[in-house]
Design a protein around this motif. Sequence first.
Motif, mmCIF file in Angstrom:
data_model
loop_
_atom_site.group_PDB
_atom_site.id
_atom_site.type_symbol
_atom_site.label_atom_id
_atom_site.label_comp_id
_atom_site.label_asym_id
_atom_site.label_seq_id
_atom_site.Cartn_x
_atom_site.Cartn_y
_atom_site.Cartn_z
ATOM 1 N N ARG A 95 0.832 -1.205 0.000
ATOM 2 C CA ARG A 95 0.000 0.000 0.000
ATOM 3 C C ARG A 95 0.863 1.249 0.000
ATOM 4 O O ARG A 95 0.517 2.248 -0.624
ATOM 5 C CB ARG A 95 -0.980 -0.052 1.166
ATOM 6 C CG ARG A 95 -1.932 -1.252 1.052
ATOM 7 C CD ARG A 95 -3.066 -1.230 2.035
ATOM 8 N NE ARG A 95 -2.716 -1.252 3.435
ATOM 9 C CZ ARG A 95 -2.578 -2.361 4.163
ATOM 10 N NH1 ARG A 95 -2.726 -3.565 3.608
ATOM 11 N NH2 ARG A 95 -2.302 -2.290 5.450
ATOM 12 N N ASP A 96 2.025 1.199 0.679
ATOM 13 C CA ASP A 96 2.965 2.324 0.630
ATOM 14 C C ASP A 96 3.394 2.606 -0.804
ATOM 15 O O ASP A 96 3.483 3.763 -1.218
ATOM 16 C CB ASP A 96 4.207 2.040 1.478
ATOM 17 C CG ASP A 96 3.998 2.233 2.960
ATOM 18 O OD1 ASP A 96 2.988 2.866 3.355
ATOM 19 O OD2 ASP A 96 4.852 1.756 3.738
ATOM 20 N N LEU A 97 3.671 1.559 -1.560
ATOM 21 C CA LEU A 97 4.060 1.712 -2.963
ATOM 22 C C LEU A 97 2.971 2.434 -3.753
ATOM 23 O O LEU A 97 3.254 3.329 -4.555
ATOM 24 C CB LEU A 97 4.346 0.337 -3.583
ATOM 25 C CG LEU A 97 4.717 0.309 -5.054
ATOM 26 C CD1 LEU A 97 6.087 0.940 -5.275
ATOM 27 C CD2 LEU A 97 4.704 -1.127 -5.564
ATOM 28 N N PHE A 98 1.729 2.088 -3.503
ATOM 29 C CA PHE A 98 0.614 2.733 -4.196
ATOM 30 C C PHE A 98 0.469 4.190 -3.768
ATOM 31 O O PHE A 98 0.196 5.065 -4.594
ATOM 32 C CB PHE A 98 -0.698 1.980 -3.960
ATOM 33 C CG PHE A 98 -0.702 0.572 -4.496
ATOM 34 C CD1 PHE A 98 0.151 0.175 -5.520
ATOM 35 C CD2 PHE A 98 -1.549 -0.377 -3.967
ATOM 36 C CE1 PHE A 98 0.148 -1.123 -6.024
ATOM 37 C CE2 PHE A 98 -1.570 -1.684 -4.461
ATOM 38 C CZ PHE A 98 -0.716 -2.048 -5.481
ATOM 39 N N ARG A 99 0.655 4.459 -2.487
ATOM 40 C CA ARG A 99 0.577 5.847 -2.002
ATOM 41 C C ARG A 99 1.683 6.706 -2.608
ATOM 42 O O ARG A 99 1.478 7.875 -2.898
ATOM 43 C CB ARG A 99 0.649 5.882 -0.473
ATOM 44 C CG ARG A 99 -0.693 5.618 0.203
ATOM 45 C CD ARG A 99 -0.601 5.874 1.702
ATOM 46 N NE ARG A 99 0.175 4.848 2.371
ATOM 47 C CZ ARG A 99 -0.328 3.694 2.802
ATOM 48 N NH1 ARG A 99 -1.601 3.418 2.639
ATOM 49 N NH2 ARG A 99 0.438 2.812 3.405
ATOM 50 N N GLU A 100 2.853 6.120 -2.798
ATOM 51 C CA GLU A 100 3.958 6.840 -3.433
ATOM 52 C C GLU A 100 3.634 7.142 -4.891
ATOM 53 O O GLU A 100 4.068 8.160 -5.428
ATOM 54 C CB GLU A 100 5.247 6.027 -3.344
ATOM 55 C CG GLU A 100 5.806 5.933 -1.940
ATOM 56 C CD GLU A 100 6.920 4.896 -1.816
ATOM 57 O OE1 GLU A 100 7.416 4.391 -2.847
ATOM 58 O OE2 GLU A 100 7.280 4.581 -0.665
ATOM 59 N N ALA A 101 2.881 6.266 -5.536
ATOM 60 C CA ALA A 101 2.518 6.449 -6.940
ATOM 61 C C ALA A 101 1.469 7.532 -7.132
ATOM 62 O O ALA A 101 1.401 8.158 -8.193
ATOM 63 C CB ALA A 101 2.024 5.131 -7.533
ATOM 64 N N GLY A 102 0.636 7.754 -6.117
ATOM 65 C CA GLY A 102 -0.419 8.761 -6.220
ATOM 66 C C GLY A 102 -0.879 9.200 -4.849
ATOM 67 O O GLY A 102 -1.402 8.386 -4.086
ATOM 68 N N PRO A 103 -0.698 10.465 -4.511
ATOM 69 C CA PRO A 103 -1.059 10.926 -3.170
ATOM 70 C C PRO A 103 -2.554 10.863 -2.864
ATOM 71 O O PRO A 103 -2.939 10.940 -1.698
ATOM 72 C CB PRO A 103 -0.557 12.371 -3.134
ATOM 73 C CG PRO A 103 -0.416 12.768 -4.562
ATOM 74 C CD PRO A 103 -0.142 11.523 -5.332
ATOM 75 N N GLY A 104 -3.398 10.667 -3.871
ATOM 76 C CA GLY A 104 -4.834 10.577 -3.642
ATOM 77 C C GLY A 104 -5.337 9.158 -3.458
ATOM 78 O O GLY A 104 -6.539 8.906 -3.524
ATOM 79 N N VAL A 105 -4.434 8.197 -3.210
ATOM 80 C CA VAL A 105 -4.848 6.802 -3.052
ATOM 81 C C VAL A 105 -5.613 6.628 -1.738
ATOM 82 O O VAL A 105 -5.209 7.116 -0.685
ATOM 83 C CB VAL A 105 -3.641 5.847 -3.118
ATOM 84 C CG1 VAL A 105 -4.040 4.425 -2.757
ATOM 85 C CG2 VAL A 105 -3.023 5.873 -4.512
ATOM 86 N N TRP A 106 -6.722 5.925 -1.850
ATOM 87 C CA TRP A 106 -7.636 5.672 -0.731
ATOM 88 C C TRP A 106 -8.005 4.192 -0.792
ATOM 89 O O TRP A 106 -8.266 3.665 -1.873
ATOM 90 C CB TRP A 106 -8.871 6.556 -0.922
ATOM 91 C CG TRP A 106 -9.814 6.631 0.220
ATOM 92 C CD1 TRP A 106 -9.811 7.550 1.231
ATOM 93 C CD2 TRP A 106 -10.937 5.776 0.465
ATOM 94 N NE1 TRP A 106 -10.852 7.318 2.089
ATOM 95 C CE2 TRP A 106 -11.559 6.232 1.638
ATOM 96 C CE3 TRP A 106 -11.462 4.668 -0.189
ATOM 97 C CZ2 TRP A 106 -12.692 5.616 2.169
ATOM 98 C CZ3 TRP A 106 -12.583 4.058 0.338
ATOM 99 C CH2 TRP A 106 -13.186 4.540 1.501
ATOM 100 N N PHE A 107 -8.005 3.507 0.353
ATOM 101 C CA PHE A 107 -8.198 2.057 0.378
ATOM 102 C C PHE A 107 -9.561 1.669 0.927
ATOM 103 O O PHE A 107 -10.007 2.200 1.942
ATOM 104 C CB PHE A 107 -7.109 1.388 1.225
ATOM 105 C CG PHE A 107 -5.745 1.549 0.626
ATOM 106 C CD1 PHE A 107 -5.286 0.682 -0.344
ATOM 107 C CD2 PHE A 107 -4.927 2.600 1.019
ATOM 108 C CE1 PHE A 107 -4.044 0.850 -0.923
ATOM 109 C CE2 PHE A 107 -3.674 2.779 0.449
ATOM 110 C CZ PHE A 107 -3.235 1.906 -0.523
ATOM 111 N N LEU A 108 -10.180 0.718 0.252
ATOM 112 C CA LEU A 108 -11.394 0.081 0.739
ATOM 113 C C LEU A 108 -11.031 -1.368 1.026
ATOM 114 O O LEU A 108 -10.754 -2.145 0.111
ATOM 115 C CB LEU A 108 -12.516 0.138 -0.305
ATOM 116 C CG LEU A 108 -13.752 -0.709 0.027
ATOM 117 C CD1 LEU A 108 -14.386 -0.248 1.340
ATOM 118 C CD2 LEU A 108 -14.757 -0.652 -1.119
#
Length: 177
Positions: A95-108
Amino acid sequence: METSGRAPTIVVVMGVSTSGKTTIGRMLAQRLGVPFVEGDELHSAENIAKMTAGQALDDSDREPWLQALAGWIRERTHAGKGGVVACSALKHEYRDLFREAGPGVWFLHLALDQETARERTAHRAGHFMSAQLLDSQYDTLEPLRAGEQGLTVDAAADLDANLDLVQAAIAPFESDS
């Protein structure tokens, strides 16, 4: 789901196999009017063969797949567009990798008990994930931590009710535009 002056929201629908990631992801994307990507479609043929044979993936197997998903998130973010992606996202580091790819990442996080997951897997046809791999997913799963942008819902609950909860939860992120 476009925003001005801030990163677009990319919703990552996460959870173990049979939690309903694809179903809720497609429906959420439709409601939001954004593209949907099924993370399983980005697995290599080698990964699919390994899982079909009942072998759990390790982090080195997952790395190219996770990078491909992060690339999709990055592309959507750079284009100023939102999106929804279905991906197990079992570990905090993924999930950190995804957050680094886009600051608007939100998890469900679609939380599902093992007994229900086993029952669903036994009745699932045409998918490479076998029931014997469920244990490895639960062993790997790190639920959302405090401070991670997202929401955990019961994957066995009413689908429309869960979609309503998600839309209400991401509304503050969307209203900043």
